[in-house]
Design an enzyme around this catalytic site. Structure first.
Site, short mmCIF file in Angstrom:
data_model
loop_
_atom_site.label_atom_id
_atom_site.label_comp_id
_atom_site.label_asym_id
_atom_site.label_seq_id
_atom_site.Cartn_x
_atom_site.Cartn_y
_atom_site.Cartn_z
N THR A 117 35.35 45.20 48.04
CA THR A 117 34.25 44.37 47.55
C THR A 117 33.50 43.68 48.71
O THR A 117 34.09 43.42 49.76
CB THR A 117 34.81 43.29 46.60
OG1 THR A 117 33.85 42.26 46.40
CG2 THR A 117 36.07 42.61 47.17
N ASP A 118 32.23 43.37 48.46
CA ASP A 118 31.46 42.62 49.47
C ASP A 118 32.01 41.19 49.62
O ASP A 118 31.68 40.50 50.59
CB ASP A 118 29.96 42.58 49.10
CG ASP A 118 29.64 41.89 47.78
OD1 ASP A 118 30.58 41.50 47.05
OD2 ASP A 118 28.44 41.73 47.47
N TYR A 178 41.26 35.80 45.35
CA TYR A 178 40.91 37.19 45.03
C TYR A 178 40.37 37.91 46.26
O TYR A 178 40.88 38.97 46.65
CB TYR A 178 39.85 37.23 43.90
CG TYR A 178 39.12 38.55 43.81
CD1 TYR A 178 39.78 39.70 43.37
CD2 TYR A 178 37.77 38.67 44.18
CE1 TYR A 178 39.11 40.93 43.30
CE2 TYR A 178 37.11 39.88 44.11
CZ TYR A 178 37.78 41.02 43.68
OH TYR A 178 37.13 42.22 43.62
N LYS A 202 41.85 41.06 48.55
CA LYS A 202 41.14 42.33 48.78
C LYS A 202 40.96 42.58 50.29
O LYS A 202 41.09 43.71 50.76
CB LYS A 202 39.77 42.32 48.09
CG LYS A 202 39.81 42.29 46.57
CD LYS A 202 40.43 43.53 45.94
CE LYS A 202 39.57 44.77 46.10
NZ LYS A 202 40.18 45.94 45.38
#
Ligand code: NAD
Length: 327
Positions: free
Chosen positions: A123-124, A147, A151
């Protein structure tokens, strides 16, 4: 090609399975999913009898089940994750377990079976927030939430396996996705389904947080481009260049559903709420990828899908619960 998709019963994974089965008539897909609250076999109901599709209920943290699933496949694409920022703020444990330790289990299996390719769907959010400019793939990882930290950790593990063992990993980092089959705790499906019931929509803080919105099918096509043309060991940002404030998204949905602005409810901001995500996408563009959908078309398709598929979202809604969300 035989593809193992993990987390394929979730939002992006199920869209990806549909996309790949439609695009490649000779590809086989195995979907390995734990079926957490976010995993939903209704997302795949129309293809459950497709002879090129197999479902296995399993946990990516379980090395035995993972080994059995990975054996003999040509590629593993890891979508499996705990994905909701707000839940990670309430309790991070599952995020650390699945997103980090689960990724390590997958990487070890890929190493053991010499699987030709492993794609980590990231994810960005790993880059954190920026008020100006856009992150390249070489940008520092400064995640803000449990989160995004989980990641980012998984991304680093992938890169470490590449460096140490030569594991053929590729990482994709996409911006906020939207489209059909997204669990209605995330901003767009939450707001659309609330408004369809005339329930207020909770906007965090001043509503000026900016996200780059990418239609899920465009992300799936981006992952496809990376799978077939991406270079092993590399990271590819995938974003559609649709940077919009949460308030703009809210007003777009209200207007399309013909609902009054009085249904907006401003609520206390999320802890550590990133102000703006922005990524630079020339690297994936060089593989020949560009988004096919403009934002207005994609949001219209998405809103109409939720309008027409109440059978899908109704069982997932908890009517009394109104939570704000950015993703
Ligand atoms: N949704 C977005 O906007 C977005 C943007 C960028 C990146 N991503 C990433 O894309 C991936 C998919 O996101 P999503 O929005 O589809 O998530 P989702 O929450 O809709 O789906 C996650 C899926 O993973 C499964 N899963 C969870 N834990 C598992 C485990 N231990 N073993 C096996 N399966 C497990 C769930 O059952 C579910 O089917 C995630 O890795 C997420 O970080 C999402």
């Amino acid at each position: 090609m035989k593809i193992l998709v993990t987390g394929g019963a979730g939002f992006i994974g199920s869209n990806f399975i549909h996309y790949m089965l439609n695009t490649y008539p000779d590809y086989e897909i195995i979907n390995f999913d734990k079926l957490t609250y976010a995993g939903n076999l209704n997302n795949l109901k129309d293809i459950e009898d497709n002879p090129r599709y197999t479902f296995i209920k399993g946990d990516i943290c379980d090395p035995i089940a993972v080994s059995e699933a990975v054996k003999g496949v040509d590629v593993v694409i890891n979508f499996a994750a705990e994905s909701h920022v707000d839940r990670s703020i309430t309790s991070a444990k599952e995020f650390i377990t699945t997103n980090i330790m689960g990724t390590e289990v997958l990487l070890e299996a890929v190493r053991d079976f010499s699987t030709p390719k492993y794609i980590q769907v990231s994810t960005d959010e790993v880059y954190g927030s920026t008020e100006i400019g856009s992150f390249k793939e070489t940008g520092l990882l400064t995640p803000s939430s449990p989160y995004s930290a989980s990641k980012a950790s998984a991304d680093l593990l992938c890169q470490a396996h590449y460096t140490t063992f030569g594991t053929p990993i590729i990482i994709t980092r996409s911006s906020n996705n939207f489209g059909p089959y997204q669990y209605p705790e995330k901003l767009i499906p939450l707001f659309v389904t609330n408004l369809l019931e005339d329930i207020p929509i909770p906007v965090y803080g001043d509503g000026m947080n900016i996200r780059d919105w990418c239609f899920v099918e465009d992300n799936c096509r981006g992952i496809d481009a990376v799978l077939h043309q991406g270079q092993v060991g590399e990271v590819y940002n995938i974003g559609a260049g649709n940077e919009k404030t949460n308030l703009t998204i809210t007003e777009t949905i209200l207007s399309r559903l013909n609902k009054p602005k009085s249904l907006i409810q401003f609520v206390e901001d999320r802890l550590g709420h990133d102000r703006r995500y922005s990524i630079e996408t020339s690297k994936v563009a060089a593989l020949g990828w560009k988004p096919r959908y403009d934002f207005d078309t994609a949001i219209a398709i998405t809103i109409d899908w939720y309008k027409n598929n109440e059978w899908w979202w109704r069982p997932l809604k908890q009517p009394s619960k109104i939570e704000a969300t950015s993703k």
